[in-house]
Scaffold this motif. Structure first.
Motif, PDB file in Angstrom:
ATOM      1  N   MET A 150       0.812  -1.209   0.000  1.00 54.87           N
ATOM      2  CA  MET A 150       0.000   0.000   0.000  1.00 54.87           C
ATOM      3  C   MET A 150       0.857   1.277   0.000  1.00 54.87           C
ATOM      4  O   MET A 150       2.067   1.214   0.198  1.00 54.87           O
ATOM      5  CB  MET A 150      -0.882   0.023   1.260  1.00 54.87           C
ATOM      6  N   GLN A 151       0.180   2.415  -0.191  1.00 52.04           N
ATOM      7  CA  GLN A 151       0.841   3.680   0.046  1.00 52.04           C
ATOM      8  C   GLN A 151       1.273   3.761   1.498  1.00 52.04           C
ATOM      9  O   GLN A 151       0.712   3.102   2.367  1.00 52.04           O
ATOM     10  CB  GLN A 151      -0.117   4.839  -0.280  1.00 52.04           C
ATOM     11  N   LYS A 152       2.287   4.590   1.739  1.00 57.42           N
ATOM     12  CA  LYS A 152       2.796   4.845   3.083  1.00 57.42           C
ATOM     13  C   LYS A 152       3.324   3.587   3.760  1.00 57.42           C
ATOM     14  O   LYS A 152       3.202   3.409   4.964  1.00 57.42           O
ATOM     15  CB  LYS A 152       1.731   5.510   3.961  1.00 57.42           C
TER      16      LYS A 152
ATOM     17  N   VAL B  17       2.145  -7.267  -1.527  1.00 58.60           N
ATOM     18  CA  VAL B  17       1.471  -6.159  -0.857  1.00 58.60           C
ATOM     19  C   VAL B  17       1.974  -6.047   0.578  1.00 58.60           C
ATOM     20  O   VAL B  17       2.182  -7.058   1.260  1.00 58.60           O
ATOM     21  CB  VAL B  17      -0.064  -6.336  -0.876  1.00 58.60           C
ATOM     22  N   TYR B  18       2.225  -4.826   1.006  1.00 61.76           N
ATOM     23  CA  TYR B  18       2.586  -4.538   2.394  1.00 61.76           C
ATOM     24  C   TYR B  18       1.378  -3.908   3.083  1.00 61.76           C
ATOM     25  O   TYR B  18       0.809  -2.935   2.576  1.00 61.76           O
ATOM     26  CB  TYR B  18       3.789  -3.583   2.468  1.00 61.76           C
ATOM     27  N   LEU B  19       0.991  -4.464   4.211  1.00 64.97           N
ATOM     28  CA  LEU B  19      -0.160  -3.976   4.959  1.00 64.97           C
ATOM     29  C   LEU B  19       0.305  -3.202   6.192  1.00 64.97           C
ATOM     30  O   LEU B  19       1.185  -3.654   6.928  1.00 64.97           O
ATOM     31  CB  LEU B  19      -1.052  -5.138   5.393  1.00 64.97           C
ATOM     32  N   ARG B  20      -0.311  -2.047   6.406  1.00 62.79           N
ATOM     33  CA  ARG B  20       0.000  -1.226   7.578  1.00 62.79           C
ATOM     34  C   ARG B  20      -1.246  -1.114   8.444  1.00 62.79           C
ATOM     35  O   ARG B  20      -2.368  -1.036   7.914  1.00 62.79           O
ATOM     36  CB  ARG B  20       0.460   0.167   7.128  1.00 62.79           C
ATOM     37  N   ARG B  21      -1.054  -1.111   9.748  1.00 61.81           N
ATOM     38  CA  ARG B  21      -2.206  -1.032  10.637  1.00 61.81           C
ATOM     39  C   ARG B  21      -3.061   0.184  10.277  1.00 61.81           C
ATOM     40  O   ARG B  21      -2.530   1.299  10.095  1.00 61.81           O
ATOM     41  CB  ARG B  21      -1.750  -0.968  12.096  1.00 61.81           C
TER      42      ARG B  21
ATOM     43  N   PHE C 197      -2.028   3.994   9.212  1.00 57.90           N
ATOM     44  CA  PHE C 197      -2.061   4.287   7.782  1.00 57.90           C
ATOM     45  C   PHE C 197      -2.902   5.517   7.477  1.00 57.90           C
ATOM     46  O   PHE C 197      -2.474   6.398   6.722  1.00 57.90           O
ATOM     47  CB  PHE C 197      -2.613   3.095   7.004  1.00 57.90           C
ATOM     48  N   ILE C 198      -4.109   5.599   8.040  1.00 56.64           N
ATOM     49  CA  ILE C 198      -5.023   6.675   7.665  1.00 56.64           C
ATOM     50  C   ILE C 198      -4.477   8.035   8.094  1.00 56.64           C
ATOM     51  O   ILE C 198      -4.672   9.051   7.404  1.00 56.64           O
ATOM     52  CB  ILE C 198      -6.441   6.430   8.256  1.00 56.64           C
ATOM     53  N   GLN C 199      -3.751   8.070   9.205  1.00 59.73           N
ATOM     54  CA  GLN C 199      -3.127   9.328   9.634  1.00 59.73           C
ATOM     55  C   GLN C 199      -2.015   9.734   8.670  1.00 59.73           C
ATOM     56  O   GLN C 199      -1.880  10.901   8.303  1.00 59.73           O
ATOM     57  CB  GLN C 199      -2.560   9.173  11.052  1.00 59.73           C
ATOM     58  N   SER C 200      -1.232   8.742   8.250  1.00 62.71           N
ATOM     59  CA  SER C 200      -0.138   9.013   7.330  1.00 62.71           C
ATOM     60  C   SER C 200      -0.654   9.407   5.948  1.00 62.71           C
ATOM     61  O   SER C 200      -0.082  10.272   5.281  1.00 62.71           O
ATOM     62  CB  SER C 200       0.769   7.774   7.223  1.00 62.71           C
ATOM     63  N   LEU C 201      -1.755   8.784   5.507  1.00 64.42           N
ATOM     64  CA  LEU C 201      -2.339   9.118   4.208  1.00 64.42           C
ATOM     65  C   LEU C 201      -2.873  10.546   4.218  1.00 64.42           C
ATOM     66  O   LEU C 201      -2.708  11.289   3.240  1.00 64.42           O
ATOM     67  CB  LEU C 201      -3.463   8.144   3.865  1.00 64.42           C
ATOM     68  N   TRP C 202      -3.511  10.944   5.320  1.00 64.48           N
ATOM     69  CA  TRP C 202      -4.004  12.328   5.426  1.00 64.48           C
ATOM     70  C   TRP C 202      -2.835  13.303   5.357  1.00 64.48           C
ATOM     71  O   TRP C 202      -2.888  14.303   4.632  1.00 64.48           O
ATOM     72  CB  TRP C 202      -4.769  12.516   6.735  1.00 64.48           C
TER      73      TRP C 202
ATOM     74  N   ILE D 145       1.786 -12.424  -2.209  1.00 61.03           N
ATOM     75  CA  ILE D 145       2.770 -12.389  -1.117  1.00 61.03           C
ATOM     76  C   ILE D 145       2.391 -11.237  -0.194  1.00 61.03           C
ATOM     77  O   ILE D 145       2.498 -10.071  -0.561  1.00 61.03           O
ATOM     78  CB  ILE D 145       4.197 -12.194  -1.663  1.00 61.03           C
ATOM     79  N   VAL D 146       1.904 -11.573   0.998  1.00 61.23           N
ATOM     80  CA  VAL D 146       1.458 -10.557   1.950  1.00 61.23           C
ATOM     81  C   VAL D 146       2.548 -10.341   2.996  1.00 61.23           C
ATOM     82  O   VAL D 146       3.004 -11.286   3.642  1.00 61.23           O
ATOM     83  CB  VAL D 146       0.145 -10.983   2.640  1.00 61.23           C
ATOM     84  N   ARG D 147       2.961  -9.091   3.140  1.00 59.26           N
ATOM     85  CA  ARG D 147       3.950  -8.720   4.154  1.00 59.26           C
ATOM     86  C   ARG D 147       3.327  -7.662   5.062  1.00 59.26           C
ATOM     87  O   ARG D 147       2.389  -6.959   4.675  1.00 59.26           O
ATOM     88  CB  ARG D 147       5.228  -8.162   3.502  1.00 59.26           C
ATOM     89  N   VAL D 148       3.839  -7.553   6.270  1.00 61.55           N
ATOM     90  CA  VAL D 148       3.310  -6.595   7.245  1.00 61.55           C
ATOM     91  C   VAL D 148       4.329  -5.492   7.470  1.00 61.55           C
ATOM     92  O   VAL D 148       5.512  -5.760   7.713  1.00 61.55           O
ATOM     93  CB  VAL D 148       2.984  -7.291   8.580  1.00 61.55           C
ATOM     94  N   TYR D 149       3.857  -4.261   7.377  1.00 65.77           N
ATOM     95  CA  TYR D 149       4.742  -3.111   7.526  1.00 65.77           C
ATOM     96  C   TYR D 149       4.904  -2.750   9.001  1.00 65.77           C
ATOM     97  O   TYR D 149       4.272  -1.846   9.521  1.00 65.77           O
ATOM     98  CB  TYR D 149       4.192  -1.917   6.738  1.00 65.77           C
ATOM     99  N   GLU D 150       5.730  -3.536   9.674  1.00 63.20           N
ATOM    100  CA  GLU D 150       6.124  -3.292  11.058  1.00 63.20           C
ATOM    101  C   GLU D 150       7.589  -3.684  11.201  1.00 63.20           C
ATOM    102  O   GLU D 150       7.998  -4.752  10.711  1.00 63.20           O
ATOM    103  CB  GLU D 150       5.294  -4.130  12.029  1.00 63.20           C
ATOM    104  N   LYS D 151       8.359  -2.860  11.873  1.00 64.95           N
ATOM    105  CA  LYS D 151       9.792  -3.132  12.000  1.00 64.95           C
ATOM    106  C   LYS D 151      10.058  -4.499  12.605  1.00 64.95           C
ATOM    107  O   LYS D 151      10.985  -5.201  12.198  1.00 64.95           O
ATOM    108  CB  LYS D 151      10.461  -2.040  12.845  1.00 64.95           C
ATOM    109  N   GLY D 152       9.257  -4.885  13.576  1.00 63.93           N
ATOM    110  CA  GLY D 152       9.460  -6.168  14.231  1.00 63.93           C
ATOM    111  C   GLY D 152       9.120  -7.364  13.360  1.00 63.93           C
ATOM    112  O   GLY D 152       9.450  -8.502  13.715  1.00 63.93           O
ATOM    113  N   GLN D 153       8.463  -7.143  12.239  1.00 65.53           N
ATOM    114  CA  GLN D 153       8.079  -8.245  11.360  1.00 65.53           C
ATOM    115  C   GLN D 153       8.904  -8.300  10.072  1.00 65.53           C
ATOM    116  O   GLN D 153       8.698  -9.187   9.240  1.00 65.53           O
ATOM    117  CB  GLN D 153       6.588  -8.149  11.015  1.00 65.53           C
ATOM    118  N   PHE D 154       9.848  -7.362   9.902  1.00 64.48           N
ATOM    119  CA  PHE D 154      10.695  -7.396   8.724  1.00 64.48           C
ATOM    120  C   PHE D 154      11.671  -8.561   8.818  1.00 64.48           C
ATOM    121  O   PHE D 154      12.282  -8.800   9.870  1.00 64.48           O
ATOM    122  CB  PHE D 154      11.483  -6.100   8.570  1.00 64.48           C
TER     123      PHE D 154
END
Length: 387
Positions: free
Chosen positions: A14-16, A133-137, A141-146, A193-202
């Motif tokens: 996703m974005q951000k 795709v990278y998923l962000r909580r 995400f919505i705060q960063s997109l704004w 391929i689903v990845r999670v955008y969190e430092k602890g999950q990289f």
């Protein structure tokens, strides 16, 4: 015909989620990728240069600058056909091709049979498709997109509260399970391929977004990879968020090419480092928890079915109670001064470059006037004038 199909990895955002940094990282490391059988192509399609690193943009390209609908459709078709022709040639050499554009995650919804057509078109050039795709909580995400929308295009004028209240970003799919299932219908669940955008999950050698992405395409992050020219996409901080939001409302400024954006980002970064600002959110803690409730079931299904997590936990980071953003009037004079100073410095650089270019042009004209051709021309001219 070659024996094996090449694999096209399409990073859809996703974005951000670090997409800008990832794209510049891959562009910087074209040679290192090639040494492991990967190509991150620079497709020359006759569209804006800002899409050079976003090389999957042709899939969602909109020729908005063209007025006639038929002409727009012809241009979009030309760009797409040129892209597939060039990619077909590359597929004869490279077993892996990497494409990236963060707008695909939501823009594909506007195009009927988007993924079905994309898979078929890639098969015609002997390529299979895998989607990354990278998923962000969602609350983060919505705060960063704004913030991004205030900072850049489409230059949002509403406050964060107004955007949430009016569901300004309803076009953006935050029900991750529902959106992933739509993509899976065409490409196959085994090809997402689903990845999670969190430092602890990289994952990967460095446990960074870069090594995590490389691992997802089965590439080792060797010492050959560098990050010297990686371009970050930082958010606006402090008062600069509100300053830019107000600026976006000015009618004359709307007609410009957002020329204050870069100076404002530089000023924001300078003041952030000076103030050592901690993390702040646009939500209150209670609002944050309430906002996340609507995605709880979707996130659990995503974790179980796309990441094989029996516990149904998608995001590991806890929801932190942090300071809510507010305007800081006592810092406004300083922030305005820093912002204008950054703008004046940028203008001065442009003026200096223009002066250099003018001086070079004058020197070229002087050399031309003193050339043998012009000296001979002046002599002949004098002779004919006398006669």
């Amino acid at each position: 015909m070659k024996d094996r199909m090449s694999i096209v990895y399409i990073s859809v955002g996703m974005q951000k989620t670090g997409t800008t940094a990832l794209q510049s990282f891959m562009r910087e490391n074209e040679k290192a990728l090639e040494n492991q059988g990967c190509c991150y192509p620079l497709l020359k399609l006759g569209i804006a240069s800002k899409y050079n690193d976003r090389n999957a943009h042709f899939l969602v390209y909109r020729a908005s600058e063209i007025e006639e609908k038929s002409d727009r459709e012809d241009e979009e078709r030309r760009v797409r056909e040129k892209a597939f022709t060039d990619l077909g040639d590359l597929a004869k050499t490279y077993p892996k091709i990497i494409l990236s554009d963060e707008l695909i995650w939501h823009r594909y919804l506007d195009v009927k049979d988007f993924w079905k057509n994309a898979v078929n078109d890639f098969k015609k050039i002997q390529c299979d498709v895998k989607v990354i795709v990278y998923l962000r909580r969602q609350d983060l995400f919505i705060q960063s997109l704004w913030n991004q929308s205030v900072k850049a295009m489409p230059r949002i004028e509403k406050t964060f509260e107004e955007c949430i209240r009016t569901n300004q970003f309803k076009y953006y799919p935050l029900d991750y399970y529902k959106n992933l299932c739509k993509i899976a219908e065409a490409v196959g669940r085994e090809n997402i391929i689903v990845r999670v955008y969190e430092k602890g999950q990289f994952e990967g050698e460095e446990h960074t977004i870069y090594s995590d992405f490389l691992k997802s395409i089965d590439v080792k992050m060797t010492d050959e990879f560098t990050k010297e020219n990686v371009i970050p996409n930082d958010s606006l901080d402090g008062n600069f968020i509100e300053l830019k939001r107000i600026m976006n409302q000015i009618p004359d400024y709307k007609l410009t090419n957002d020329f204050m954006r870069n100076p404002m980002c530089a000023a924001s970064g300078f003041c952030k480092n000076t103030d050592s600002l901690g993390k702040m959110g646009m939500f209150s803690y209670a609002q944050q928890l309430e906002y996340l409730k609507q995605f709880q079931e979707s996130n659990q299904k995503t974790a179980k079915e796309f990441l094989n997590r029996s516990n149904g936990v998608l995001f590991y980071d806890p929801v932190l109670e942090q300071k809510q953003w507010t305007l800081e009037p006592e810092k406004m004079y300083r922030d305005l001064l820093v912002m204008m100073c950054e703008e004046f410095c940028e203008q001065e650089k442009k003026i200096t470059e223009l002066r250099k270019e003018t001086q070079i042009l004058k020197e070229e004209v002087r050399k031309l006037r003193n050339s043998l051709f012009f000296r001979g021309y002046r002599k002949l001219r004098r002779i004919f004038i006398k006669d």
